[in-house]
Structures are given as structure tokens and as C-alpha cells.
Enzyme design. Structure first.
Site, short mmCIF file in Angstrom:
data_model
loop_
_atom_site.label_atom_id
_atom_site.label_comp_id
_atom_site.label_asym_id
_atom_site.label_seq_id
_atom_site.Cartn_x
_atom_site.Cartn_y
_atom_site.Cartn_z
CG LEU A 179 10.11 -16.77 -2.49
CD1 LEU A 179 9.32 -17.19 -1.53
CD2 LEU A 179 10.33 -15.65 -3.15
CG HIS B 219 0.79 2.22 -9.40
ND1 HIS B 219 0.54 2.24 -8.13
CD2 HIS B 219 -0.12 2.86 -9.86
CE1 HIS B 219 -0.56 2.09 -7.53
NE2 HIS B 219 -1.75 3.56 -8.48
CG ASP C 144 -1.84 1.18 1.63
OD1 ASP C 144 -2.29 1.95 -0.16
OD2 ASP C 144 -2.48 1.24 2.53
#
Length: 255
Positions: free
Chosen positions: A145, A51, A34
Site C-alpha cells: 500500500l 487531532h 475532517d
């Protein structure tokens, strides 16, 4: 209550300097990314710059998670509610998976990372889905991962669709109502083959879950920071994991 929230919140001005202990590393870390737009506004820049810089934070977090030995990193990239944003911003956000993977996919393959996506792809643009599908296909046999992007994801919808599927099974007689268990519901969610998050991180200073993994985070440890997502990096992930290691998870018990 305010003191409790403050004990969860860790200021970005005091990151961990050293890596946390190798013991008790969370298997699954989920992050609500966020603050991209607010970070850009703070600098007098367009929101889309925030972004794009958020993509760099994705790479930093992925590298740090891999370094720590975290098994699953789930990133809340776009929610079912984010369609309410202006169309030009949504269009830009839908271009980011393609842009990110075009740059980073080869390195993710080299690092043995497995890319996954959870959400509702039918509503996503074709180019977004194509980029994700290519990454998923090319990394499906990797054993390191798991980098799990929550894209067009909303927990209310996820749980509702799971309940509907179970209701159909009851209706057709394949199961009885008394056969329904928590494990059945959990396995019917989009994360059915993944462990629930041990640690949930949210950047940007907000103290809420925003319809993210509501079932799965029932006993997750929560860690909040005022730093905006483009400012998040290795030290902040280390700080969150170090704090996780200082806590005792009781799951409603006494020890």
C-alpha cells in the site's frame, strides 16, 4: 439536488458489517479527514485532543485499506489554507507527523507500506520534514500500500505551478502550445505517477472538496459521512467501498 447529496451521504450510524466483495476494489482512495476539532468540542475537550485521536483513525484507515487490497490511500492532512488557524494549533498539527511516525513507522515497514508525501515542504518546519523524509526513505522500496500524506497541499497551487512549468517549456521552444494535452498536465501534477482517485471520502458532514485534488477527482466517486474523523474506522471504509461497488462509472458515456 438535495436528494442527490443525500444519496452520497452515508450516516455513521449504519456502517457496513461485512467486508465488501473482493471484486472491483478501488485502486486509489482519497480521504478528507475532517471534524477533529468538532469531535473534541462535542466531548468538551481541547481541539488538540481531537487531532491526536485523529492519528488513531489514520492507523485504522491504513490497516483497513491494506486489508481490502487498495493500492493507494491519500490522506488530506494539512492544506495550504490551514495556516490561517491559530498558531498553537498549527504548531501542534506540525508535530503530529513526527509523533505518528515515531510510533507507527516500524509497523508500516513490517506491513510493506510505502510512505509518500505530496505538497510544498519548503514552508513546513524542519522537524516535520525530517520525520516525513525518514519515513519516505525507509519505505521507498516497499511494494505494498502507498500511504500518501497531502501535507501543505492545495490543488489550486498545484495546478498553477504545473501550468507555469508547461509555459516555460513553450517559451523555451521545447514544446508547442498544440503539444499540450490532458495527459501532460496530469503527469505534471504532484500525483503524476499515481492513478487518479477512484473514491473520495469526506468525514465531518461537509459536502465540498476544499481545494483537494480538483483535477484528479474529476470522475471520482464521492462518499460523505456525518461521522467526525476520530470516529472513522474499518467499518466506515468498508461501507464506502461497498457503496462504490454498487455504482456504475460511465465517464460521461452511457455504459
Amino acid at each position: 439536488m438535495i436528494k442527490l447529496f443525500e444519496s452520497w451521504r452515508k450516516k455513521g450510524s449504519r456502517p457496513a458489517i461485512e467486508a465488501p466483495s473482493g471484486d472491483n476494489i478501488p485502486k486509489h482512495v482519497a480521504i478528507i479527514m475532517d471534524g477533529n476539532g468538532r469531535w473534541a468540542r462535542k466531548l468538551g475537550l481541547p481541539r488538540i485532543v481531537g487531532h491526536r485521536n485523529g492519528m488513531k483513525a489514520v492507523k485504522r484507515a491504513t490497516i483497513a485499506a491494506d486489508e481490502l487490497g487498495i493500492s493507494v490511500l491519500t490522506l488530506y492532512a494539512f492544506s495550504t489554507e490551514n495556516w490561517k488557524r491559530p498558531k498553537d494549533e498549527v504548531d501542534f498539527l506540525m508535530s503530529l507527523p513526527q509523533e505518528f511516525l515515531a510510533i507507527e513507522l516500524e509497523e508500516l515497514i513490517e506491513k510493506n507500506v510505502q510512505v509518500r508525501m505530496m505538497g510544498h515542504p519548503n514552508e513546513l518546519p524542519d522537524h516535520t520534514v525530517a520525520a516525513m523524509e525518514e519515513a519516505i526513505e525507509r519505505t521507498k522500496n516497499n511494494t505494498g500500500l502507498i500511504l500518501n500524506f497531502a501535507l501543505n497541499y492545495g490543488s489550486h497551487r498545484e495546478i498553477t505551478e504545473c501550468v507555469k512549468e508547461i509555459a516555460v517549456r513553450v517559451q523555451n521552444g521545447s514544446i508547442k502550445p498544440e503539444d499540450i494535452t490532458q495527459d501532460m498536465i496530469g503527469s505534471g501534477l504532484l500525483t503524476g505517477d499515481l492513478p487518479d482517485p477512484d473514491l473520495l471520502i469526506r468525514t465531518g458532514g461537509e459536502l465540498r472538496l476544499s481545494n483537494f485534488m480538483l483535477w484528479q477527482t474529476a470522475y471520482s466517486e464521492l462518499w460523505f459521512t456525518d461521522l467526525y474523523w476520530p470516529e472513522f474506522g474499518r467499518e466506515q471504509l468498508f461501507a464506502a467501498v461497498a457503496e462504490y461497488q454498487r455504482r456504475t462509472r460511465r465517464y460521461g458515456g452511457l455504459s
